[in-house]
Each structure stands twice: as C-alpha cells, then as structure tokens.
Design a protein around this motif. Structure first.
Motif, PDB file in Angstrom:
ATOM      1  N   ASN B 258      -4.375  90.227   1.974  1.00 29.96           N
ATOM      2  CA  ASN B 258      -3.825  90.366   0.620  1.00 29.96           C
ATOM      3  C   ASN B 258      -3.498  89.013  -0.018  1.00 29.96           C
ATOM      4  O   ASN B 258      -3.150  88.941  -1.185  1.00 29.96           O
ATOM      5  N   GLY B 259      -3.635  87.944   0.763  1.00 30.51           N
ATOM      6  CA  GLY B 259      -3.480  86.602   0.202  1.00 30.51           C
ATOM      7  C   GLY B 259      -2.051  86.192  -0.077  1.00 30.51           C
ATOM      8  O   GLY B 259      -1.813  85.173  -0.726  1.00 30.51           O
ATOM      9  N   ASN B 260      -1.092  86.960   0.449  1.00 31.18           N
ATOM     10  CA  ASN B 260       0.301  86.658   0.133  1.00 31.18           C
ATOM     11  C   ASN B 260       0.727  85.271   0.624  1.00 31.18           C
ATOM     12  O   ASN B 260       1.452  84.555  -0.066  1.00 31.18           O
ATOM     13  N   GLY B 261       0.239  84.905   1.812  1.00 28.65           N
ATOM     14  CA  GLY B 261       0.616  83.597   2.363  1.00 28.65           C
ATOM     15  C   GLY B 261       0.137  82.459   1.484  1.00 28.65           C
ATOM     16  O   GLY B 261       0.886  81.541   1.147  1.00 28.65           O
ATOM     17  N   ILE B 262      -1.128  82.516   1.104  1.00 26.32           N
ATOM     18  CA  ILE B 262      -1.693  81.468   0.247  1.00 26.32           C
ATOM     19  C   ILE B 262      -0.999  81.478  -1.114  1.00 26.32           C
ATOM     20  O   ILE B 262      -0.741  80.419  -1.691  1.00 26.32           O
ATOM     21  N   LYS B 263      -0.701  82.654  -1.620  1.00 28.72           N
ATOM     22  CA  LYS B 263      -0.013  82.738  -2.919  1.00 28.72           C
ATOM     23  C   LYS B 263       1.337  82.005  -2.846  1.00 28.72           C
ATOM     24  O   LYS B 263       1.658  81.187  -3.710  1.00 28.72           O
ATOM     25  N   GLU B 264       2.107  82.273  -1.778  1.00 28.95           N
ATOM     26  CA  GLU B 264       3.421  81.625  -1.626  1.00 28.95           C
ATOM     27  C   GLU B 264       3.267  80.116  -1.462  1.00 28.95           C
ATOM     28  O   GLU B 264       4.025  79.330  -2.031  1.00 28.95           O
ATOM     29  N   THR B 265       2.272  79.727  -0.656  1.00 33.21           N
ATOM     30  CA  THR B 265       2.070  78.300  -0.374  1.00 33.21           C
ATOM     31  C   THR B 265       1.684  77.542  -1.636  1.00 33.21           C
ATOM     32  O   THR B 265       2.245  76.483  -1.945  1.00 33.21           O
ATOM     33  N   VAL B 266       0.697  78.056  -2.356  1.00 36.35           N
ATOM     34  CA  VAL B 266       0.225  77.372  -3.559  1.00 36.35           C
ATOM     35  C   VAL B 266       1.316  77.366  -4.624  1.00 36.35           C
ATOM     36  O   VAL B 266       1.529  76.347  -5.292  1.00 36.35           O
ATOM     37  N   SER B 267       2.021  78.475  -4.761  1.00 34.59           N
ATOM     38  CA  SER B 267       3.121  78.533  -5.736  1.00 34.59           C
ATOM     39  C   SER B 267       4.151  77.460  -5.429  1.00 34.59           C
ATOM     40  O   SER B 267       4.640  76.749  -6.316  1.00 34.59           O
ATOM     41  N   SER B 268       4.473  77.350  -4.150  1.00 36.49           N
ATOM     42  CA  SER B 268       5.471  76.366  -3.709  1.00 36.49           C
ATOM     43  C   SER B 268       4.998  74.943  -4.025  1.00 36.49           C
ATOM     44  O   SER B 268       5.766  74.104  -4.504  1.00 36.49           O
ATOM     45  N   ALA B 269       3.712  74.676  -3.789  1.00 37.41           N
ATOM     46  CA  ALA B 269       3.167  73.340  -4.063  1.00 37.41           C
ATOM     47  C   ALA B 269       3.176  73.045  -5.557  1.00 37.41           C
ATOM     48  O   ALA B 269       3.507  71.935  -5.993  1.00 37.41           O
ATOM     49  N   LEU B 270       2.828  74.038  -6.368  1.00 39.88           N
ATOM     50  CA  LEU B 270       2.796  73.841  -7.826  1.00 39.88           C
ATOM     51  C   LEU B 270       4.202  73.594  -8.378  1.00 39.88           C
ATOM     52  O   LEU B 270       4.403  72.716  -9.226  1.00 39.88           O
ATOM     53  N   ILE B 271       5.167  74.335  -7.870  1.00 35.25           N
ATOM     54  CA  ILE B 271       6.555  74.142  -8.329  1.00 35.25           C
ATOM     55  C   ILE B 271       7.066  72.777  -7.891  1.00 35.25           C
ATOM     56  O   ILE B 271       7.762  72.086  -8.622  1.00 35.25           O
ATOM     57  N   ASP B 272       6.664  72.369  -6.690  1.00 36.45           N
ATOM     58  CA  ASP B 272       7.045  71.041  -6.189  1.00 36.45           C
ATOM     59  C   ASP B 272       6.498  69.950  -7.112  1.00 36.45           C
ATOM     60  O   ASP B 272       7.161  68.964  -7.409  1.00 36.45           O
ATOM     61  N   ALA B 273       5.254  70.158  -7.586  1.00 36.78           N
ATOM     62  CA  ALA B 273       4.604  69.134  -8.422  1.00 36.78           C
ATOM     63  C   ALA B 273       5.050  69.197  -9.873  1.00 36.78           C
ATOM     64  O   ALA B 273       5.328  68.177 -10.499  1.00 36.78           O
ATOM     65  N   ASN B 293     -10.980  84.578   5.970  1.00 34.53           N
ATOM     66  CA  ASN B 293     -10.434  83.420   5.259  1.00 34.53           C
ATOM     67  C   ASN B 293     -10.721  83.484   3.771  1.00 34.53           C
ATOM     68  O   ASN B 293      -9.828  83.319   2.940  1.00 34.53           O
ATOM     69  N   ASP B 294     -11.978  83.705   3.436  1.00 35.93           N
ATOM     70  CA  ASP B 294     -12.352  83.642   2.023  1.00 35.93           C
ATOM     71  C   ASP B 294     -11.657  84.742   1.227  1.00 35.93           C
ATOM     72  O   ASP B 294     -11.227  84.521   0.095  1.00 35.93           O
ATOM     73  N   THR B 295     -11.552  85.928   1.839  1.00 30.49           N
ATOM     74  CA  THR B 295     -10.864  87.032   1.162  1.00 30.49           C
ATOM     75  C   THR B 295      -9.405  86.680   0.908  1.00 30.49           C
ATOM     76  O   THR B 295      -8.886  86.851  -0.198  1.00 30.49           O
ATOM     77  N   ALA B 296      -8.742  86.172   1.935  1.00 31.22           N
ATOM     78  CA  ALA B 296      -7.318  85.840   1.799  1.00 31.22           C
ATOM     79  C   ALA B 296      -7.109  84.747   0.752  1.00 31.22           C
ATOM     80  O   ALA B 296      -6.208  84.822  -0.092  1.00 31.22           O
ATOM     81  N   GLU B 297      -7.946  83.723   0.802  1.00 37.09           N
ATOM     82  CA  GLU B 297      -7.774  82.606  -0.145  1.00 37.09           C
ATOM     83  C   GLU B 297      -8.003  83.050  -1.578  1.00 37.09           C
ATOM     84  O   GLU B 297      -7.234  82.707  -2.485  1.00 37.09           O
TER      85      GLU B 297
END
Lengths: 348, 399
Positions: B258-273, B293-297
């Motif tokens: 469902n991509g939740n991990g990548i969603k949280e990670t990328v969101s966190s990086a964007l907010i950091d930046a 991998n590709d599905t999750a990402e």
C-alpha cells in the motif's frame, strides 16, 4: 549541567544470565559459556523462533525485557539503534552449505533473509512496532558506545522522544576458529588479570548474547514521573570529568595498547579509584561488549553489583580498586588501530 | 544560514569510473549490464549483472575476494576528495553504507573449510564492512567518528541522510558519506532464492517486470557545513536539504504494497526540506523492477501527489547500473545531483509497457536534457521494512 538522557530499562541475555537483576552472577567462576536455552517470548511461537537466528532471538529477548522494564512506552516517537560485528554466522554457513552442495536453485531463502545484517533490528522493530526510524551499525568493539551516543544525540536533538539501543552477537565455531587462527583466543578464563600482571597477553573466550537499553528524554520522564536507572552523557557532551570509576574495553588482545594509552591519560588527569575489566567476567563479545559494560555500570550505580576486587598494574597509577561508592562511571572501548569511543554514566 | 553542501562527488559502477562518464551514460541511455557467469553451471550460472570493467578493477571477483570493496570505495573516495579540494590529514566523520563488506572473501574461506583445507585468514581481513571504513580512514588519514551503516538496500541513502543530520545538528562540519557493495555470488544466490532476480534486463514499473539485475559499485559525497565550506572558498555542487526514514514493521523482506512506508518517509523528507509537502521537479525511484518494490514505491508517491504525480518526471536507473545494493542509494543521489546540475532526466531503460496500476507514473524511454530541475527526491527501500528518502536541491551560486 551536561546534556544527558535517562536510562529507563535494560534487557540482557549473556552466559547464564537472562535478566538485569542477575548481573551479580557475572562474578561466579567459570561463567563464560554459550547460551544453551533461549527463554520463550510471549506472542512468538516456537516455530517462528526456529526460523530466526540465535542472534535475532537473543535480541528479541533483551529488547522485550528492556521495553517492559521501561513501562512499555508508546513507540510512536521511538527510534531503534542496533549494532553488531557480524550477522548470524550459523545461518550464513547454512546458506553456503546448500549453495555449494546443490547450486543456486536450492539455496535457502529463509537462511538468506534471516542472515542479513539488519535482520535482528527488523525483527525487534516488527515485534515492538517501532517505526519511526533507526539503523544498524556494523562495528568492532566501540560499536555499542557509538550506537548509544548516536541515539542519545538523536534524543537531545528532538528527533525522538525515546530510543531503544541494543546489540546481539552469536557464537559459532567458525568465528571461534577464525579468531583462534589469528591468535586472539584462549579457551579458558585467564587466571591472571588482563592488565597486565605478566608480560604475556592472551585473548579472553568468545561469548554471545544481547543487551538492549531504553533511553528516554528528560522531559518525557518528568511528564511520566518515572525514576530513571541512571543517566547517560554522550561523548560529545562530556565536559565534567568527575568520574572515579572506569569500565574499560581491554580484553588482553591487540586493542589493549590503545586502551592502555587512554587509561594512563585518564588516571593521570583525573581522580580514579576503580578500573574494571568486565571482559574477564563476560568474555569477548565484540560490538556487544560495550553495552555489557554499560549494563554492568548501571548495576553498580544502583548498588546491585559490587565493584570487583583485584590488583592492577602500577602503570595505571592505582594498585587496586577501592570499591568506593561511585556516582559517575566512564565507559571506554577501542579498536586495534586506535579508534575509540567513550560515554559517561551518572546517578544523581 | 547554515546549509549542508555537497562539495565533492566520486562514483564507480558498471558504467565506468567518474562523474563525467556517468553524466555521458545518462545522456546516451547507456547500460553497463551484461551476461556474467556468476556460478560455474553453464546452464543456470549466468546472470545479467552490472559488473565493473576490468579496465578499472583488473582482478577477477575471486582474485579480489578479500579486498574488492576496498578498491572500489577508495576509487570513489579519491575522486570525491579531489573534487572537494581536500586531502589527509583530514578531520571528517565517515558515514558509509554497505550490505556485504567483502562477503566473497568469507565465502571462499568457508569453502576451504568444507573441503577440509586450511583456509587463508587473509580472506577475512576485510570481510566485515567496518574494516573497509577503517581502511579508507587510515589510508587517507581521516580522523573523526566512523559509522558503517547497514539498512539493507537503503544503506547508501540512509548513510547520506545521517551525515546530513550530523552536520545540520552541529555534530561535525565535514562528512564523507556514501555506499558501496562489490558483486558477490552469495548475494546473487540469495536474491535468486527469493525469486527476485531477472535473467533478462530489468524493467522497472513494466507490467512484465521480473526482478532485478545484481550490480556493484560505490559512490561518495563530501558533505560540508556551508559556513566552513565558504571559508575554504569552495562552491557547492548541490545541497542536501531533507531526509526521512521509516521502518515499516510489515515483513522481513517485502515492502507494504500500500506504499504507506514510502509515503511517510517521503513526506517526512519533504517537510524537513520545505516545511510542508510540495511537488519536486524530479523523482529518482529505487525502482528495482521487482513486483513488490515498484508497487510499494508507486503507491507511496501516488498517495502523496495523486494526479499531480503525472507532472513530475521520474526515473529508475537500475537498468543502467544494476542493483548495487549498499551503493544503490548513494549512486541514485549522484544521479540526482547530475539532474539538478545539468537539467537531465535519465531514461528508464527497457521498460516497454508501464503496469496499468501505475496510471500517474511519468517515466521516459529516452533521457531528456534542458530541463529546469531545482529539486529532486530520491528514495530507497530495503529488507526489514527499511525506507529512506533524500531531498537534493540546486545550490544557489553553485558550480
């Protein structure tokens, strides 16, 4: 005041010790041995445990105990920092056995996926639902201190409100024979002190086990009204050299020359009453060793463990441990090529 | 204001040695993947691999078993230090990611034991990844803290992220950050046993994607506190401005589809930046071409951007270099820096028909030049639920 974080929980499995309260047993004779039976963990079936490496099982045992002692905090803002020297050699060899005998088609996916370096961290993260972040540090002897320092700094920089920090090492005959071939191993506890009563220097036996320590921010603690076991001051924040006890990473091996240089400097410049060499009690466990030193230090600060008595070499400036009460302990660890880390424990 | 600058880059992969070669490879859509006999069996032992040319590492995989990782990491480091105008003795912290170390040395050592031979302990000298970090520190007279980080295939990305945080938090002024992994039959067999390796060229996000091609490589970034870099009169190549990391706690090898991990990670990086979630100019996916991998990402990024994802050109460069495991995140970071410096979007080679489920995906069959790329997000995933992401931005007054 030095910036610090609180220790709120410890879990441990080493030799025949399966919980923090049993650490005094480290002083029993002939204690260094492999772990014969891993205690069961609630919610993990025996079948599931069999699939995991011993290294991961030890890590789970210690992590669950540390987490429990800390009052099972909410893991929403928890980080996890783990260190080891090598991943499960038993599973690596099992994977190689199948690969060599039967070719790549018969290689075991379970052995592969459970022998990767971050498998223990992943298992702990999965079990305790720690999702905020964390890393595995592959390290030599100072690894445990680097992991603790990194976690403590992360808390002080408000990246996490608490962190669980651990290490796990697994004994195997392959590792023992490799170190033996390099002249770093002796198969019984040395009957002299490692530092050095005699000109001969031998290794200490290799041991296995795991330690996990729960760290919490001071603000969190005040809010929860929890009394910490002690405080940790990470290396970069140590400014007050008010410790009178040092727990050293010396193991009667090649890294000792650097430890000796460091110890001489510390004893010359500070008022040191006690120097402890824990590896003669719990053996050589590589990246795990400093965490065992920290566990021992915490136990001493809380009067659960005595300061061991033995004579010391005059080079170190003190002839024997005085067993005075101590409120501050310095933990040290070095490698053979001179890389070293330190950390301070404090009990107010 | 204190920023984290990239002042030096070094890279080696199956595409060649050095930044210029890699920029050329991106423009031309080149691949370093070729058929390679990983195992002796002629029928089953050949795999499509991204192996470094004999021109740069003349020894075979067996011949260099005890130090291949040292060789490739040092090559990358030398280029990075030269570009940054630095040399030892140097006070810098080291953050290097790897999954393996010189695992092949360990494999050969064990093979000798199984044959009842007396194994050569020199095969183990650099077996563990921290010994390679110690090696480059000693060789180049670098003093400072040393961290050998293992977060599986996210190791390179995570190491750069931790170095970035260390500088941002004032723990050091200069950091050497990156990742490496040499090709190793153990790793090929391991991923093959999990049915994650393709015998064809890998095709990220393709409807018929069959898995990854193993590769080897190393990439290093020199990161500096902008204030201390200015004192040296050095201009930045790019800036690292954000980092995010999450453990999914979902499965010991697979990412949550469902991509939740990548969603949280990328969101966190964007907010950091940026202090908020906003579009970037380019996305450099981990894109290994495995189903999971590709599905999750995709799902993760789609959950952040929705239809706006169509407007963001993306890529995976695994078909060019192979999956370099511990080096992958660092190599992707280098490619992302090339994107912000030169305005190039790499092609995602060999992908013929994008999976129907990836409706908002915008990848290119040929590389595109002349783009205005101010910001890139680069992602990485690894076993054990590891996910991490970096935000890389164009530097003002950069080189």
């Amino acid at each position: 005041m030095e910036a610090r974080v609180a220790v709120t929980g410890i879990g441990i499995i080493i030799n025949n010790i399966i919980k923090y309260e049993q650490l005094q047993n480290l002083y029993s004779p002939n204690i260094i041995k492999t772990i014969h039976q891993i205690p069961e963990i609630d919610s993990i079936s025996k079948r599931e445990m069999r699939r995991l490496s011993n290294q991961t099982c030890y890590a789970l045992h210690a992590a669950v105990n540390a987490y429990s002692m800390a009052g099972k905090p909410d893991t929403k803002n928890t980080g996890i920092f783990f260190t080891l020297t090598h991943s499960s050699t038993t599973l690596l060899c099992e994977f190689h056995d199948y690969l060599i005998k039967f070719g790549p088609r018969m290689a075991s996916p379970n052995a592969f996926s459970n022998s990767v370096t971050n498998a223990p961290l992943a298992a702990v993260s999965n079990f305790l639902k720690i999702k905020k972040g964390g890393i595995t540090l592959v390290s030599n002897k100072p690894g445990g201190l680097d992991a603790l320092n990194t976690a403590a700094n992360a808390i002080l920089n408000n990246e996490y409100s608490n962190c669980i920090v651990g290490s796990s090492e697994e004994y195997s005959e392959i590792v023992e024979s490799a170190y033996n071939k390099c002249g770093l191993y002796k198969n019984n506890k040395p009957d002299y002190l490692p530092y050095p009563q005699s000109k001969y220097v031998y290794g200490v036996p290799i041991s296995e086990g795991s330690v996990f320590i729960m760290l919490e921010s001071i603000e969190n603690l005040e809010f929860k009204k929890i009394k910490p076991l002690c405080y940790i001051i990470p290396e970069n924040h140590i400014s007050d050299h008010n410790y009178n006890t040092i727990i050293s990473g010396a193991a009667a091996g090649p890294q000792d020359k650097h430890e000796l240089v460091q110890l001489k400097k510390l004893t010359q410049n500070n008022n040191i009453s006690n120097i402890i060499f824990p590896k003669i009690f719990f053996g050589e466990s590589f990246a795990l060793s400093p965490l065992l030193s920290v566990a021992m230090g915490i136990s001493i600060l809380n009067n659960k463990m005595d300061i061991p008595q033995y004579q010391l070499n005059k080079e170190l400036g003190i002839s024997s441990n005085k067993s005075t009460k101590t409120k501050n302990i310095l933990i040290t660890a070095s490698t053979a090529n001179g890389y070293s880390s330190i950390l301070k424990l404090n009990k107010q | 204001m204190n920023e984290v600058w990239v002042t030096g880059i070094g890279i080696i992969s199956s595409l060649g040695k050095g930044l210029v070669i890699h920029e050329k490879a991106i423009k031309e859509g080149a691949t370093g993947i070729r058929n390679f006999p990983v195992f002796d069996d002629a029928e089953t032992g050949n795999f499509k691999c991204g192996i470094i040319s004999e021109e740069h590492i003349p020894q075979s995989i067996n011949e260099s078993a005890s130090n291949r990782a040292n060789l490739i990491l040092d090559i990358a480091l030398q280029e990075a230090l030269r570009q940054a105008g630095l040399k030892g003795p140097l006070n810098a912290d080291i953050y290097i990611g790897s999954t393996l170390g010189n695992m092949h040395g360990g494999s050969l050592y064990y093979n000798e034991i199984l044959k009842n031979n007396d194994p050569d302990t020199r095969l183990l000298k650099n077996f563990l990844s921290f010994s390679i970090t110690e090696f480059i520190a000693e060789k180049n007279k670098i003093s400072g803290k040393q961290y050998s980080i293992s977060t599986a295939c996210a190791s390179g990305n995570t190491s750069i992220g931790y170095a970035f945080k260390a500088i941002k938090n004032g723990l050091c002024d200069t950091a050497i950050a990156g990742g490496f992994d040499p090709l190793c039959p153990f790793m090929v067999a391991g991923f093959n046993s999990l049915l994650l390796v393709s015998k064809e060229n890998c095709r990220p996000f393709d409807i018929d994607r069959k898995g990854l091609n193993p590769g080897e490589g190393a990439a290093i970034l020199i990161l500096e506190n902008s204030i201390s870099a200015k004192r040296r009169n050095i201009k930045p190549l790019a800036k690292i401005t954000g980092f995010g990391q999450i453990l999914e706690a979902y499965h010991h090898t697979r990412a949550n589809p469902n991509g939740n991990g990548i969603k949280e990670t990328v969101s966190s990086a964007l907010i950091d930046a940026f202090g908020k979630i906003k579009p970037v100019d380019h996305i450099h996916f981990h894109g290994t071409a495995t189903q999971a991998n590709d599905t999750a990402e995709y799902n993760g990024l789609n959950r952040i951007y929705g239809n706006a994802l169509k407007q963001i050109p993306a890529c995976s460069t695994k078909p060019m270099t192979g999956h370099t495991f511990g080096a992958a995140g660092a190599i992707a970071a280098v490619f992302s820096i090339i994107s912000v410096l030169k305005g190039i979007i790499p092609a995602t080679l060999f992908t013929e028909k994008i999976d129907n489920e990836f409706g908002n995906l915008n990848i290119l069959k040929k590389s595109s030049t002349g783009n205005k790329i101010n910001s890139v997000i680069t992602t990485a995933l690894g076993f054990g639920g590891e996910t991490s992401a970096l935000v890389i931005e164009k530097a003002n007054n950069g080189s």
